[in-house]
Design a protein around this motif. Structure first.
Motif, PDB file in Angstrom:
ATOM      1  N   ARG A  51       2.381   6.163  -3.073  1.00 37.21           N
ATOM      2  CA  ARG A  51       4.064   6.645  -3.588  1.00 37.21           C
ATOM      3  C   ARG A  51       3.816   6.453  -5.008  1.00 37.21           C
ATOM      4  NH1 ARG A  51       9.262   5.640  -0.115  1.00 37.21           N
ATOM      5  NH2 ARG A  51       8.841   6.714   1.277  1.00 37.21           N
ATOM      6  N   GLU A  52       2.974   5.318  -5.803  1.00 32.55           N
ATOM      7  CA  GLU A  52       2.593   6.016  -7.186  1.00 32.55           C
ATOM      8  C   GLU A  52       1.504   7.005  -7.679  1.00 32.55           C
ATOM      9  OE1 GLU A  52       2.257   1.999  -7.896  1.00 32.55           O
ATOM     10  OE2 GLU A  52       3.968   1.371  -8.542  1.00 32.55           O
ATOM     11  N   PHE A  53       0.962   6.809  -7.119  1.00 32.75           N
ATOM     12  CA  PHE A  53       0.357   7.531  -6.487  1.00 32.75           C
ATOM     13  C   PHE A  53       0.412   9.761  -6.750  1.00 32.75           C
ATOM     14  CE2 PHE A  53      -3.808  10.578  -4.527  1.00 32.75           C
ATOM     15  CZ  PHE A  53      -4.062  10.774  -5.899  1.00 32.75           C
ATOM     16  N   VAL A  54       0.831  10.024  -6.272  1.00 29.47           N
ATOM     17  CA  VAL A  54       1.876  11.116  -6.169  1.00 29.47           C
ATOM     18  C   VAL A  54       2.682  11.052  -7.044  1.00 29.47           C
ATOM     19  CG1 VAL A  54       3.389  13.107  -4.633  1.00 29.47           C
ATOM     20  CG2 VAL A  54       2.318  11.316  -3.219  1.00 29.47           C
ATOM     21  N   GLN A  55       3.669  10.920  -7.897  1.00 34.95           N
ATOM     22  CA  GLN A  55       4.043  10.843  -8.480  1.00 34.95           C
ATOM     23  C   GLN A  55       4.007  10.678 -10.030  1.00 34.95           C
ATOM     24  OE1 GLN A  55       6.424   6.914  -7.901  1.00 34.95           O
ATOM     25  NE2 GLN A  55       8.378   7.942  -7.594  1.00 34.95           N
ATOM     26  N   GLU A  56       2.531   9.886 -10.243  1.00 34.05           N
ATOM     27  CA  GLU A  56       1.156   9.431 -11.185  1.00 34.05           C
ATOM     28  C   GLU A  56       0.601  11.221 -11.105  1.00 34.05           C
ATOM     29  OE1 GLU A  56      -0.784   6.799 -10.659  1.00 34.05           O
ATOM     30  OE2 GLU A  56       0.254   5.342 -11.245  1.00 34.05           O
ATOM     31  N   THR A  57      -0.222  11.631 -10.190  1.00 34.57           N
ATOM     32  CA  THR A  57      -0.237  13.427  -9.722  1.00 34.57           C
ATOM     33  C   THR A  57       0.592  14.299 -10.643  1.00 34.57           C
ATOM     34  OG1 THR A  57      -1.766  12.499  -7.858  1.00 34.57           O
ATOM     35  CG2 THR A  57      -1.104  14.958  -8.262  1.00 34.57           C
ATOM     36  N   THR A  58       1.705  14.108 -10.296  1.00 33.38           N
ATOM     37  CA  THR A  58       3.273  15.507 -10.269  1.00 33.38           C
ATOM     38  C   THR A  58       3.582  15.147 -11.557  1.00 33.38           C
ATOM     39  OG1 THR A  58       3.846  15.005  -8.003  1.00 33.38           O
ATOM     40  CG2 THR A  58       5.204  16.118 -10.112  1.00 33.38           C
ATOM     41  N   LEU A  59       3.355  13.777 -12.459  1.00 34.45           N
ATOM     42  CA  LEU A  59       3.365  13.866 -13.725  1.00 34.45           C
ATOM     43  C   LEU A  59       2.612  13.865 -14.453  1.00 34.45           C
ATOM     44  CD1 LEU A  59       5.217  12.642 -16.195  1.00 34.45           C
ATOM     45  CD2 LEU A  59       3.975  10.282 -15.621  1.00 34.45           C
ATOM     46  N   ASN A  60       1.158  14.720 -14.419  1.00 35.20           N
ATOM     47  CA  ASN A  60      -0.243  14.469 -14.863  1.00 35.20           C
ATOM     48  C   ASN A  60      -0.086  16.287 -14.348  1.00 35.20           C
ATOM     49  OD1 ASN A  60      -1.031  12.222 -15.003  1.00 35.20           O
ATOM     50  ND2 ASN A  60      -2.286  12.333 -13.968  1.00 35.20           N
ATOM     51  N   ILE A  61       0.017  16.489 -13.688  1.00 37.78           N
ATOM     52  CA  ILE A  61       0.805  17.870 -13.539  1.00 37.78           C
ATOM     53  C   ILE A  61       1.945  19.193 -14.922  1.00 37.78           C
ATOM     54  CG2 ILE A  61       1.407  20.258 -12.473  1.00 37.78           C
ATOM     55  CD1 ILE A  61       0.091  18.906  -9.679  1.00 37.78           C
ATOM     56  N   ALA A  62       3.082  18.640 -15.040  1.00 35.34           N
ATOM     57  CA  ALA A  62       4.179  18.188 -15.574  1.00 35.34           C
ATOM     58  C   ALA A  62       3.646  18.317 -16.911  1.00 35.34           C
ATOM     59  CB  ALA A  62       5.175  17.999 -15.081  1.00 35.34           C
ATOM     60  N   THR A  63       2.978  17.064 -17.260  1.00 33.07           N
ATOM     61  CA  THR A  63       2.314  17.028 -18.406  1.00 33.07           C
ATOM     62  C   THR A  63       1.164  18.021 -18.914  1.00 33.07           C
ATOM     63  OG1 THR A  63       2.616  14.555 -18.674  1.00 33.07           O
ATOM     64  CG2 THR A  63       1.234  15.316 -20.658  1.00 33.07           C
ATOM     65  N   LEU A  64       0.222  18.204 -18.369  1.00 29.77           N
ATOM     66  CA  LEU A  64      -0.890  19.764 -18.530  1.00 29.77           C
ATOM     67  C   LEU A  64      -0.062  20.483 -18.665  1.00 29.77           C
ATOM     68  CD1 LEU A  64      -3.371  18.339 -16.408  1.00 29.77           C
ATOM     69  CD2 LEU A  64      -3.132  18.375 -19.213  1.00 29.77           C
ATOM     70  N   ALA A  65       1.437  21.034 -18.242  1.00 26.97           N
ATOM     71  CA  ALA A  65       1.568  22.214 -17.974  1.00 26.97           C
ATOM     72  C   ALA A  65       3.163  22.268 -19.071  1.00 26.97           C
ATOM     73  CB  ALA A  65       2.356  23.041 -16.771  1.00 26.97           C
ATOM     74  N   THR A  66       3.786  21.524 -19.968  1.00 26.74           N
ATOM     75  CA  THR A  66       4.582  21.175 -21.037  1.00 26.74           C
ATOM     76  C   THR A  66       3.492  20.310 -22.388  1.00 26.74           C
ATOM     77  OG1 THR A  66       5.119  19.069 -20.564  1.00 26.74           O
ATOM     78  CG2 THR A  66       6.681  20.846 -19.710  1.00 26.74           C
ATOM     79  N   GLY A  67       2.626  20.440 -22.280  1.00 25.05           N
ATOM     80  CA  GLY A  67       2.214  20.104 -23.101  1.00 25.05           C
ATOM     81  C   GLY A  67       3.094  18.575 -23.792  1.00 25.05           C
ATOM     82  N   ASP A  68       3.710  17.973 -22.987  1.00 30.97           N
ATOM     83  CA  ASP A  68       4.584  17.159 -23.555  1.00 30.97           C
ATOM     84  C   ASP A  68       5.109  16.515 -22.482  1.00 30.97           C
ATOM     85  OD1 ASP A  68       7.090  15.450 -24.177  1.00 30.97           O
ATOM     86  OD2 ASP A  68       8.060  17.502 -25.652  1.00 30.97           O
ATOM     87  N   GLY A 103       0.422  -0.991   0.094  1.00 28.91           N
ATOM     88  CA  GLY A 103      -0.165   0.155   0.109  1.00 28.91           C
ATOM     89  C   GLY A 103       0.852   0.969   0.237  1.00 28.91           C
ATOM     90  N   LEU A 104       1.978   0.921   0.779  1.00 28.66           N
ATOM     91  CA  LEU A 104       2.679   1.905   0.928  1.00 28.66           C
ATOM     92  C   LEU A 104       3.550   2.655  -0.186  1.00 28.66           C
ATOM     93  CD1 LEU A 104       5.513   2.856   3.521  1.00 28.66           C
ATOM     94  CD2 LEU A 104       6.435   2.996   1.064  1.00 28.66           C
ATOM     95  N   PHE A 105       3.754   1.673  -2.052  1.00 27.38           N
ATOM     96  CA  PHE A 105       4.351   2.027  -2.982  1.00 27.38           C
ATOM     97  C   PHE A 105       3.074   1.789  -3.651  1.00 27.38           C
ATOM     98  CE2 PHE A 105       7.857  -1.154  -1.382  1.00 27.38           C
ATOM     99  CZ  PHE A 105       8.784  -0.398  -1.290  1.00 27.38           C
ATOM    100  N   LYS A 106       1.979   2.218  -3.605  1.00 31.07           N
ATOM    101  CA  LYS A 106       0.752   2.572  -4.714  1.00 31.07           C
ATOM    102  C   LYS A 106       0.772   3.883  -4.715  1.00 31.07           C
ATOM    103  CE  LYS A 106      -1.700  -2.325  -5.087  1.00 31.07           C
ATOM    104  NZ  LYS A 106      -2.730  -3.116  -5.040  1.00 31.07           N
TER     105      LYS A 106
END
Length: 431
Positions: A336-353, A331-334
């Motif tokens: 952490r993956e959620f935090v990373q995915e959230t950050t990646l989504n923010i960065a993807t939308l911000a950069t468009g890439d 559960g801890l790893f899941k």
């Protein structure tokens, strides 16, 4: 002959300033929860180092959440230790600001002597240092590039610099020493501080490294020490601080704190000052650890303390208990993956890439130039996505936001993407 008299007079005057100097100290544990036991344990230990070396309680300000000593998970209520078999460092502790009063704003008011600013808050105690005085600060918690986390709030490096330089300009200290324990703590000072304002800092790690924890306690099921903190405090417990210099202690700490670098910053000449000028020169009540210097072979990166706590529990668990503990680890790893995915989504939308966003996530930037953008982005990530006090792993994601700021993706764009992605409500327990 006249020249000799003048030199002697000057040395006498300088000596008089040093002897008559008051000692002031501010000690801050910036976290809460049982898994962060070691932070408050370290600050309690630091208090005894200062108190036992003659600094009076009215010259020491302690800020700590105070949820450890009588925590339901504490097998020894009212007792906190900072090393195996060590003394109860919670005993006789001064507690000036606790709980929700442990904030960057209160810390700055305490440090600058703003009595009116803390009226009705905690003990209301501040340091009242003047032009001949020595100030010592010890701060322990989580952090990342350019900031140090509090239970409620974030202290950024540029704000700390402004406070200290203003204190220097206002003659509120003669010399100041800060020992800071957090991940990437070197980023709070690296390339930022002038070398002529009577300021010296030593940190638990350089701008790119994790700090490390030590002393896993089987009965408490948590780590009771931080490596850097235990190194300097155990050394201070054992040594004559009236003869050892800051430079000499730094060498000892660096050798002991062997999992990360231990950089120092500020005024080079201060390394020749004796440690006792900041930690106190008395010895009458000094209480040395009954078990002496301890091996620190069980060190782990501070960010992974929750994981290693679970793994240590797993080692001694029954077969039935192992199933539940392994589920917790998964559960801890899941989470952490959620935090990373959230950050990646923010960065993807911000950069468009997405490819660029993944690169930013995997290659964190460590040098801040656009403080306005970075501070607003970090605060929004903390407020809208993952409150750092409740979700310490999320702190690791902030350099991705720095990449967005420093590569000119615009703060309005970044804030809009944070708002779009973080609609999942209040989240806790991501460690």
């Amino acid at each position: 002959m006249k020249m000799t008299v003048r030199v002697l007079a000057l040395l006498t005057a300088l000596s008089a300033v040093t002897v008559s100097a008051d000692h002031w100290a501010v000690l801050v544990a910036g976290s809460y929860s049982w898994s962060n036991y070691r932070h408050q344990a370290g600050i309690c230990h630091a208090y005894h180092v200062l108190h036992d070396h003659g600094i009076p309680d009215d010259h020491i300000v302690v800020m700590m959440y105070d949820d450890i000593a009588y925590n339901d998970l504490n097998p020894t209520p009212g007792i906190i230790i900072n090393q195996p078999g060590g003394p109860n460092v919670y005993e006789d502790i001064v507690k000036d600001y606790t709980g929700r009063d442990v904030t960057p704003e209160v810390f700055f008011k305490v440090l600058t002597g703003d009595q009116a600013g803390v009226a009705g808050i905690g003990s209301g105690k501040v340091i009242r240092s003047g032009p001949g005085d020595h100030v010592f600060i010890n701060m322990v918690d989580h952090g990342n590039t350019g900031f140090f986390s509090f239970p409620n709030g974030i202290m950024f490096a540029d704000d700390l610099l402004n406070v200290i330089t203003n204190m220097h300009e206002n003659n509120q200290y003669r010399e100041m020493v800060m020992y800071m324990e957090s991940c990437e703590s070197g980023s709070m000072f690296d390339g930022i501080y002038p070398d002529n304002i009577g300021f010296y800092a030593a940190t638990a790690s350089d701008p790119k490294e994790s700090s490390y924890s030590c002393y896993y306690d089987d009965s408490r099921n948590t780590y009771i020490g931080d490596l850097f903190g235990c190194c300097w405090m155990e050394n201070s417990d054992e040594r004559d601080l009236t003869t050892m210099t800051l430079g000499e202690q730094h060498l000892i700490i660096s050798e002991c704190n062997n999992e990360s670098h231990t950089p120092w910053y500020g005024q080079p000449s201060m390394q020749d000052e004796v440690v006792g000028a900041f930690l106190g020169k008395g010895n009458e009540k000094q209480r040395k650890s009954p078990t002496g210097w301890h091996s620190k072979e069980d060190t782990v990166p501070s960010v992974d303390v929750p994981l290693f706590i679970l793994r240590n529990k797993l080692k001694k668990a029954s077969e039935d208990e192992k199933v539940a503990l392994q589920a917790e680890i998964n559960g801890l790893f899941k989470k952490r993956e959620f935090v990373q995915e959230t950050t990646l989504n923010i960065a993807t939308l911000a950069t468009g890439d997405q490819e660029l966003a993944e690169y930013y996530l995997d290659n964190p930037m460590r040098k801040v130039s656009d403080w306005t953008c970075y501070k607003r982005a970090v605060k929004a990530f903390n407020d809208k996505c993952f409150h750092f006090g409740e979700n310490t792993f999320a702190i690791k994601m902030t350099p991705t936001l720095l990449n967005l700021c420093e590569n000119s993706f615009g703060i309005d764009n970044i804030l809009r993407r944070i708002q779009e992605v973080c609609k999942f409500g209040f989240v806790t327990g991501i460690e």
